[in-house]
Design an enzyme around this catalytic site. Sequence first.
Site, short mmCIF file in Angstrom:
data_model
loop_
_atom_site.label_atom_id
_atom_site.label_comp_id
_atom_site.label_asym_id
_atom_site.label_seq_id
_atom_site.Cartn_x
_atom_site.Cartn_y
_atom_site.Cartn_z
N SER A 40 0.83 -1.20 0.00
CA SER A 40 0.00 0.00 0.00
C SER A 40 0.86 1.24 0.00
CB SER A 40 -0.89 0.01 1.25
OG SER A 40 -1.57 1.24 1.40
N TYR A 68 -0.23 0.02 10.65
CA TYR A 68 -0.52 -0.33 9.25
C TYR A 68 0.67 0.02 8.36
CZ TYR A 68 -2.92 -0.48 4.73
OH TYR A 68 -3.28 -0.77 3.44
#
Length: 337
Positions: free
Chosen positions: A163, A189
């Site tokens: 990501s 994350y």
Amino acid sequence: MLQNINPFQQPVHTGFNAESTAQEVINGISLTGKTAVITGGYAGIGLETTKALVSAGATVIIPARDIEKARQNLAGIENIELEKMDLMDPDSIDALSERFIASGRKLDLLINNAGIMWVPLRRDSRGIESQLATNYLGQFHLTAKLWPALKKAENARVISVSSYGHQMAPFDFEDPNFENRDYQTLLGYGQSKTACNLFATALDEMGKKFNIRAYSLHPGSVYGTDLGREEPIDLYIQMGTHDIDGKIKPEVEARLKTVPQGAATTVWCATSPALQNIGGVYCENCDIAEIDLGQIKHRYDEPSTIRGVQPYSIDLENAQRLWKLSEEMLGFTFDAE
């Protein structure tokens, strides 16, 4: 500063772009006789990836935590096999891998797609923070155990769906599990996605002598996935993507990728002839990404600016250091020989 960075980490101008779909990317490519494993291949961009690979003739094995949901979502799709597995449960990873290896089959494509985001602090049975366990260590574990089948394919690819979120945090080698620092969900994350990039960097270096190539990728800012099911709306409002009622702004939604567009870069990494002699790179918009040295101006309300790769996340020295730490955290050696 870039001495440990893959020289191939630069766009190759493929002819595809942010609007390309998974089916457009795979058009004309045959995967007949090929076997793929796709974690999370029953929802969101994982499901779209499954559909694309099956349409090209592949047999797709889908490890799923929620078998019933997977069965419903995959109804009517041929050439798929469902397997029970939870990335936070090492025993289930071992069990699936042992079954696959015992079958004697080769594995042409391993797509580590499953992931979580926006979650509060949770730990698995080993005390590992949940985003690190699910988004990274689980895929390291699964890849290690399926390695003999990848070698058997003689031309395999391993894809880590990462990501742009890797830009939120480098990997914290001193405190990866938030034992001595305050937990912030986006730091967790970001760290986990940086780890995905570093994993692809090290894996490709070790695997290329067996014709196993590895890639990480940003699917884009995609509308309509399950990833934000625990999202704190206040953060989205703060980033300017949602209004004060927590609804996504129409002008932002219009610029987000569809799910078929979101799956395109995964499928491109898995199948593109353009990558035949290139590996260990981070990709986006169906191309190799540009290194972000501060020249890219990012705005969360303008999804097309959410791009680029941070050097710390593709640095080979960092990658090799993380490999060793991962083995320590998991308690086994990933023998890539």
